[in-house]
Write a protein that holds these residues in place. Sequence first.
Motif, mmCIF file in Angstrom:
data_model
loop_
_atom_site.group_PDB
_atom_site.id
_atom_site.type_symbol
_atom_site.label_atom_id
_atom_site.label_comp_id
_atom_site.label_asym_id
_atom_site.label_seq_id
_atom_site.Cartn_x
_atom_site.Cartn_y
_atom_site.Cartn_z
ATOM 1 N N LYS A 146 2.780 6.438 -3.196
ATOM 2 C CA LYS A 146 4.459 7.096 -2.955
ATOM 3 C C LYS A 146 4.439 8.195 -3.141
ATOM 4 O O LYS A 146 4.533 8.647 -4.317
ATOM 5 C CB LYS A 146 5.340 5.543 -3.292
ATOM 6 N N ARG B 201 6.956 10.565 12.788
ATOM 7 C CA ARG B 201 7.176 11.209 10.836
ATOM 8 C C ARG B 201 8.578 11.925 10.279
ATOM 9 O O ARG B 201 9.621 12.073 9.821
ATOM 10 C CB ARG B 201 5.738 10.780 10.301
ATOM 11 N N HIS C 41 1.121 -0.762 0.024
ATOM 12 C CA HIS C 41 -0.064 0.198 -0.162
ATOM 13 C C HIS C 41 1.348 0.860 -0.364
ATOM 14 O O HIS C 41 0.225 2.171 -0.856
ATOM 15 C CB HIS C 41 -1.489 -0.233 1.471
ATOM 16 N N ALA C 42 1.394 1.495 1.269
ATOM 17 C CA ALA C 42 3.123 1.908 1.026
ATOM 18 C C ALA C 42 3.199 2.917 -0.489
ATOM 19 O O ALA C 42 3.779 4.074 -0.659
ATOM 20 C CB ALA C 42 3.494 2.081 2.182
ATOM 21 N N GLU C 43 3.911 2.012 -0.648
ATOM 22 C CA GLU C 43 4.769 1.709 -2.238
ATOM 23 C C GLU C 43 3.683 1.704 -3.644
ATOM 24 O O GLU C 43 4.003 1.839 -4.260
ATOM 25 C CB GLU C 43 5.489 0.648 -2.294
ATOM 26 N N PHE D 254 2.547 2.184 8.658
ATOM 27 C CA PHE D 254 1.794 2.312 7.223
ATOM 28 C C PHE D 254 1.556 3.970 7.672
ATOM 29 O O PHE D 254 2.250 4.994 6.832
ATOM 30 C CB PHE D 254 0.383 1.857 7.167
ATOM 31 N N SER E 127 4.211 5.899 6.714
ATOM 32 C CA SER E 127 5.695 4.686 5.810
ATOM 33 C C SER E 127 4.686 5.678 4.520
ATOM 34 O O SER E 127 5.275 6.004 3.436
ATOM 35 C CB SER E 127 5.612 3.781 5.275
ATOM 36 N N ILE E 128 4.123 6.602 5.049
ATOM 37 C CA ILE E 128 3.971 7.898 3.994
ATOM 38 C C ILE E 128 3.244 9.290 4.121
ATOM 39 O O ILE E 128 3.350 9.285 5.271
ATOM 40 C CB ILE E 128 2.254 6.987 3.334
#
Length: 499
Positions: free
Chosen positions: A213, A484, A206-208, A449, A452-453
């Motif tokens: 992304k 983050r 999902h993040a990629e 998640f 990562s976004i």
Amino acid sequence: MPKAAVAAAAVAGPSNAFATMMSSAAENQAWKEAEADFHGKSGSGSGGKGGQRGGGKRERRKAPFFKVMQGMPIAVDAFRYGKIPGVTAYLLTHAHADHYTNLSASWKNGPIYCSEATANLIKHMLRVDPKWVHPLPLDVPTVLPNTGGVEVTLIEANHCPGSTLFLFDGLQTVNAGDSEFHSSWVGSSKRFRYLHCGDFRASPRHAEHPAVKGKRLDLVYLDTTYLDPKYCFPPQKMVIDACAALAKRIVMGVNDVNAQEQVRPKLSSMNGWFKKPASMIDGKGKGKEVAREKGRTLVVVGTYKVGKERVVRAIAESLSSKIYCQGAQRAIVKCQDDPELQSMITSDPLEASVHMVPLGIIQVDRMETYLGTFKGAFTKLVGFRPTGWTYTPPAGVDLNPSIAQIISRDQARTFTSASLQPARGSTAKITLYGVPYSEHSSFFELTSFALSIEWVKMIATVNVGSESSRAKMQKWFEKWDGERKRKSVVIVPRTPDYW
């Protein structure tokens, strides 16, 4: 109260303390409005189902603000609210009842957009008129008609068959919906990106995803089913592999259960859930030869009407077995975009060593009755009950960990067939296993998640019925945001499927 205009800071980043305060005040008011729906006070009817006015006319429930995309005429999983003011597109993330409530053959409030599998399912299960149902492709930006040019990209949700996330990209053109929570960006030239997660099991994929992304997400509507540190259950792939390995070991003759046979009262029926196949009643049919094999072990896996099929398929593949399920369930499988699973399904229960049954009947007494139905064909039964609610945290686990602790702790965990233990009440003949398998994100996965976004604001969509619950989740949003921005924790996925 006058219409509450949300300051630019609400989605574009705070410009000053006053703007942030006003945005927060407006959002708090919007949540108070939403609580009227949660507690059955929306409209004039008891239970929130829309009461009767003086003339007997049914009053429509008001949609909470998070059901309508901010500044866009788009509602997501909001069918229970009927025709929502200003909404021109109704989107459905997946075919689970809590998301399509009130959707039926009588629907006529506007076009429905969803994945092809979900479209097939709601036409079959709910008899929705096909003229309203518009399936969209995965991973392709598609302009939604009559929305001011908003594009939507459907992303596989890793939840149940047909489930998707929605990535919206477009202008804010209208304050649609029932809420007083309005945006001051309506009519501006600024484009917004919103990610609606529906129900999902977050993964590195999902993040990629190219639509996510490196993209700034102004709003993330997050599935917060398990947003609590005590729900850090194992990665889905590990659990599936463990079930398949255990089933294979047991069926090949390794006895993992030391429990003594217990005498239990037999149930006279299973409420009509299962009927004896013709091949067992009159000795005819293709199940005849299979029935003569003595000492077979039957593996039974509980599922939803739509969901948890991955566990069934993995076990069946490990045993080189067909999968049996009843006719209604077979019809539902045919609606899914899964030719491999469809090829494994059989209508003969004696042809398969793996059966798919409703999750709720995976209980010792009901499985005794189920096994008795096949007297002479199977001599013992192994049942799997896959649900995230099975999981309990290890004794002494810190339920208020730091972000760094969450990452290091959960990335070090493993799960194998040895981790699965027989449930209480299991016997030598009937052995059941509670399986910590979920198709929602664990707390660790939600954390991974979020780190990562790129996002500006998160909105919880589950467990939002009380102010205290929302406040607890908001604290984690703030912790994720701070971590983050500091970039002090780096999460490296263990595989493309899990962190």
